[in-house]
Design a protein around this motif. Structure first.
Motif, PDB file in Angstrom:
ATOM      1  N   SER A   1       0.837  -1.192   0.000  1.00  0.00           N
ATOM      2  CA  SER A   1       0.000   0.000   0.000  1.00  0.00           C
ATOM      3  C   SER A   1       0.877   1.249   0.000  1.00  0.00           C
ATOM      4  N   VAL A   2       0.580   2.176  -0.910  1.00  0.00           N
ATOM      5  CA  VAL A   2       1.358   3.401  -1.065  1.00  0.00           C
ATOM      6  C   VAL A   2       0.398   4.583  -1.101  1.00  0.00           C
ATOM      7  N   VAL A   3       0.717   5.637  -0.367  1.00  0.00           N
ATOM      8  CA  VAL A   3      -0.059   6.876  -0.391  1.00  0.00           C
ATOM      9  C   VAL A   3       0.712   7.902  -1.204  1.00  0.00           C
ATOM     10  N   ALA A   4       0.032   8.570  -2.150  1.00  0.00           N
ATOM     11  CA  ALA A   4       0.676   9.542  -3.028  1.00  0.00           C
ATOM     12  C   ALA A   4       0.054  10.913  -2.831  1.00  0.00           C
ATOM     13  N   MET A   5       0.921  11.922  -2.656  1.00  0.00           N
ATOM     14  CA  MET A   5       0.492  13.320  -2.617  1.00  0.00           C
ATOM     15  C   MET A   5       0.923  13.956  -3.938  1.00  0.00           C
ATOM     16  N   ILE A   6      -0.069  14.390  -4.755  1.00  0.00           N
ATOM     17  CA  ILE A   6       0.204  14.837  -6.120  1.00  0.00           C
ATOM     18  C   ILE A   6       0.008  16.344  -6.212  1.00  0.00           C
ATOM     19  N   SER A   7       0.958  17.005  -6.849  1.00  0.00           N
ATOM     20  CA  SER A   7       0.869  18.448  -7.033  1.00  0.00           C
ATOM     21  C   SER A   7      -0.172  18.776  -8.098  1.00  0.00           C
ATOM     22  N   PRO A   8      -1.115  19.718  -7.839  1.00  0.00           N
ATOM     23  CA  PRO A   8      -2.085  20.121  -8.872  1.00  0.00           C
ATOM     24  C   PRO A   8      -1.408  20.672 -10.127  1.00  0.00           C
ATOM     25  N   GLU A   9      -0.205  21.252  -9.971  1.00  0.00           N
ATOM     26  CA  GLU A   9       0.519  21.783 -11.133  1.00  0.00           C
ATOM     27  C   GLU A   9       0.906  20.672 -12.096  1.00  0.00           C
ATOM     28  N   LEU A  10       1.257  19.501 -11.575  1.00  0.00           N
ATOM     29  CA  LEU A  10       1.587  18.373 -12.450  1.00  0.00           C
ATOM     30  C   LEU A  10       0.357  17.949 -13.253  1.00  0.00           C
ATOM     31  N   ILE A  11      -0.791  17.880 -12.577  1.00  0.00           N
ATOM     32  CA  ILE A  11      -2.034  17.489 -13.262  1.00  0.00           C
ATOM     33  C   ILE A  11      -2.378  18.514 -14.347  1.00  0.00           C
ATOM     34  N   TRP A  12      -2.204  19.801 -14.037  1.00  0.00           N
ATOM     35  CA  TRP A  12      -2.487  20.851 -15.007  1.00  0.00           C
ATOM     36  C   TRP A  12      -1.571  20.759 -16.223  1.00  0.00           C
ATOM     37  N   ASN A  13      -0.274  20.567 -15.981  1.00  0.00           N
ATOM     38  CA  ASN A  13       0.694  20.515 -17.085  1.00  0.00           C
ATOM     39  C   ASN A  13       0.466  19.314 -17.993  1.00  0.00           C
ATOM     40  N   LYS A  14      -0.029  18.232 -17.441  1.00  0.00           N
ATOM     41  CA  LYS A  14      -0.217  17.016 -18.237  1.00  0.00           C
ATOM     42  C   LYS A  14      -1.595  16.957 -18.898  1.00  0.00           C
ATOM     43  N   SER A  15      -2.628  17.509 -18.233  1.00  0.00           N
ATOM     44  CA  SER A  15      -3.995  17.314 -18.724  1.00  0.00           C
ATOM     45  C   SER A  15      -4.737  18.597 -19.037  1.00  0.00           C
TER      46      SER A  15
ATOM     47  N   ASP B   1       8.205  19.654  -6.436  1.00  0.00           N
ATOM     48  CA  ASP B   1       7.848  18.315  -5.970  1.00  0.00           C
ATOM     49  C   ASP B   1       6.514  17.910  -6.574  1.00  0.00           C
ATOM     50  N   ALA B   2       6.563  17.106  -7.643  1.00  0.00           N
ATOM     51  CA  ALA B   2       5.355  16.747  -8.381  1.00  0.00           C
ATOM     52  C   ALA B   2       4.532  15.698  -7.650  1.00  0.00           C
ATOM     53  N   ILE B   3       5.221  14.718  -7.032  1.00  0.00           N
ATOM     54  CA  ILE B   3       4.505  13.657  -6.323  1.00  0.00           C
ATOM     55  C   ILE B   3       5.381  13.163  -5.177  1.00  0.00           C
ATOM     56  N   VAL B   4       4.738  12.911  -4.043  1.00  0.00           N
ATOM     57  CA  VAL B   4       5.428  12.392  -2.862  1.00  0.00           C
ATOM     58  C   VAL B   4       4.797  11.050  -2.513  1.00  0.00           C
ATOM     59  N   LEU B   5       5.628  10.003  -2.390  1.00  0.00           N
ATOM     60  CA  LEU B   5       5.152   8.649  -2.112  1.00  0.00           C
ATOM     61  C   LEU B   5       5.490   8.267  -0.672  1.00  0.00           C
ATOM     62  N   TYR B   6       4.469   7.819   0.072  1.00  0.00           N
ATOM     63  CA  TYR B   6       4.642   7.345   1.445  1.00  0.00           C
ATOM     64  C   TYR B   6       4.292   5.858   1.485  1.00  0.00           C
ATOM     65  N   ALA B   7       5.120   5.086   2.137  1.00  0.00           N
ATOM     66  CA  ALA B   7       4.886   3.647   2.274  1.00  0.00           C
ATOM     67  C   ALA B   7       5.736   3.132   3.430  1.00  0.00           C
ATOM     68  N   SER B   8       5.781   1.825   3.597  1.00  0.00           N
ATOM     69  CA  SER B   8       6.626   1.243   4.647  1.00  0.00           C
ATOM     70  C   SER B   8       8.092   1.514   4.334  1.00  0.00           C
ATOM     71  N   ASN B   9       8.910   1.558   5.385  1.00  0.00           N
ATOM     72  CA  ASN B   9      10.334   1.835   5.205  1.00  0.00           C
ATOM     73  C   ASN B   9      10.998   0.790   4.315  1.00  0.00           C
ATOM     74  N   LYS B  10      10.596  -0.466   4.466  1.00  0.00           N
ATOM     75  CA  LYS B  10      11.202  -1.533   3.664  1.00  0.00           C
ATOM     76  C   LYS B  10      10.875  -1.347   2.187  1.00  0.00           C
TER      77      LYS B  10
ATOM     78  N   LEU C   1       1.114   9.380   7.929  1.00  0.00           N
ATOM     79  CA  LEU C   1       2.252   9.332   7.016  1.00  0.00           C
ATOM     80  C   LEU C   1       3.550   9.228   7.805  1.00  0.00           C
ATOM     81  N   GLY C   2       4.413   8.343   7.386  1.00  0.00           N
ATOM     82  CA  GLY C   2       5.683   8.137   8.070  1.00  0.00           C
ATOM     83  C   GLY C   2       6.673   9.257   7.783  1.00  0.00           C
ATOM     84  N   GLU C   3       7.848   9.151   8.412  1.00  0.00           N
ATOM     85  CA  GLU C   3       8.892  10.160   8.228  1.00  0.00           C
ATOM     86  C   GLU C   3       9.747   9.889   6.992  1.00  0.00           C
ATOM     87  N   GLU C   4       9.534   8.747   6.344  1.00  0.00           N
ATOM     88  CA  GLU C   4      10.286   8.437   5.138  1.00  0.00           C
ATOM     89  C   GLU C   4       9.381   8.563   3.925  1.00  0.00           C
ATOM     90  N   ASN C   5       9.930   9.007   2.813  1.00  0.00           N
ATOM     91  CA  ASN C   5       9.157   9.109   1.587  1.00  0.00           C
ATOM     92  C   ASN C   5      10.090   9.196   0.393  1.00  0.00           C
TER      93      ASN C   5
END
Length: 366
Positions: free
Chosen positions: A78-92, A157-166, A144-148
């Motif tokens: 399982s991965v949580v993604a924080m996506i920048s609206p600017e990335l969505i605008w530039n692509k779509s 920063d277009a997208i930030v991915l949070y998941a387990s450290n491993k 959200l953990g301290e690692e990403n």
């Protein structure tokens, strides 16, 4: 006569001062646990990007204003993604905000399709699939953990991915494989860092009592551990070199002596700490009791030469690998006890075997 350069006096105010920490550079603060490793790479249509591994929130922009969605890795992580609206605008060419995400969850999946299209390059590169968008009511429930891992496009920063450290650690390993910068640095480091190896010969009798050593004199012979060969002498021994975290590695090698010179053939290796476990496999009498049990038993060290090997070549070592001996003492060797030379000896041939013949004992003045 060359004049010596005098080091100029300086004060802290003379040092260059950084007003900001460059976002595109790696920063490592081991004492605080904060770390930022930056990899330059190319992600399909996004072009050249910075993929950044963060430990700690020090370098991460706030998540407010970003679009949150849940992703899933190929292995079910399982991965949580924080996506920048600017990335969505530039692509779509669509401007997506959290209110539209909430509307889409209640009505249709159009917004989710736009978000999926906008991050398709990242999903393909990291082998991820989108499970769904996260509503505003669920944002506060996310822990959200301290690692990403951050994908930075055009210094944003277009997208930030949070998941387990491993999982993040495993993903970082994959990122390194398609980062040309990391590959170049790896080749540079592997070729410029070298390890010095000391090669030792082994006797058929590993441990000697003090009485045995005292009875040796000039002309006496010691039998070397060796393998019978018709084309060369293959003397059994070991090579020792300093490894990570101050540990030493002991490799089992053979010293091949023939018309071409002296080479080491790698046979296997294990840490010296593991080797110490077997240090009490002493020479035994027929009844199974240690020889000269009432006397201290010591091991004779026989340094035969040294070799220097790059880190790349060291990692590539396998059984049968040949290593050139850089500096050899053969045919003369020193017999040492706990690092102190006690005797000098010379290699001699006795039929189809190679032996050590004592040349002299080393005398020390009081």
């Amino acid at each position: 006569m060359i004049a010596e350069e005098v080091v100029a006096n300086w004060v802290a105010e003379d040092l260059p001062e950084l007003t900001v920490i460059p976002k595109e550079k790696s920063h490592i603060f081991s004492s605080s646990g904060h770390c930022r490793r930056v990899y330059k790479t190319i992600l399909s249509e996004l072009g050249q990007c910075l993929v950044i591994r963060n430990l700690g929130h020090t370098f991460v922009e706030p998540a407010s204003g970003k679009i949150c969605c849940e992703l899933e890795s190929f292995g079910g992580e399982s991965v949580v993604a924080m996506i920048s609206p600017e990335l969505i605008w530039n692509k779509s060419m669509y401007h997506i905000n959290q209110a539209q995400v909430d509307w889409s969850l209640e009505n249709n999946a159009q917004v989710e399709d736009i978000v999926r299209y906008s991050i398709l390059d990242i999903l393909d590169a990291f082998d991820l699939s989108i499970k769904g968008l996260v509503s505003s009511t669920r944002l506060s429930d996310l822990r959200l953990g301290e690692e990403n891992i951050v994908v930075n496009v055009h210094n944003q920063d277009a997208i930030v991915l949070y998941a387990s450290n491993k999982y993040l650690s495993d993903l970082e390993v994959e990122i390194r494989q398609f980062s040309e910068q990391f590959v170049r640095n790896k080749m540079w480091l592997g070729s410029c860092v070298t390890f010095k190896m000391k090669a030792y010969l082994h006797l058929t009798k590993k441990y000697f009592s003090v009485n045995d050593l005292n009875s040796l004199s000039s002309g006496d012979l010691l039998d070397l551990l060796q393998e019978s060969r018709t084309d060369c002498f293959k003397l059994k021994g070991s090579a020792i070199y300093q490894y990570l975290h101050g540990r030493r590695m002991r490799c089992q090698v053979s010293m091949i002596v023939d018309k071409k010179g002296i080479r080491m053939e790698f046979e296997g290796g294990k840490t010296e700490e593991d080797e110490l476990v077997n240090d009490f496999n002493l020479d035994l009498e027929a009844n199974g009791h240690p020889v000269e049990q009432h006397n201290e038993l010591v091991e004779l060290e026989i340094l035969a030469g040294t070799a220097r090997i790059s880190f790349d070549d060291l990692c590539a070592l396998g059984e049968g690998s040949l290593i050139e001996v850089e500096k050899s003492t053969l045919p003369m060797v020193n017999l040492r006890v706990h690092g102190t030379t006690v005797m000098e000896a010379e290699l001699v041939r006795l039929g189809n075997r190679m032996m050590l013949q004592i040349v002299r004992k080393v005398e020390y003045d009081d």
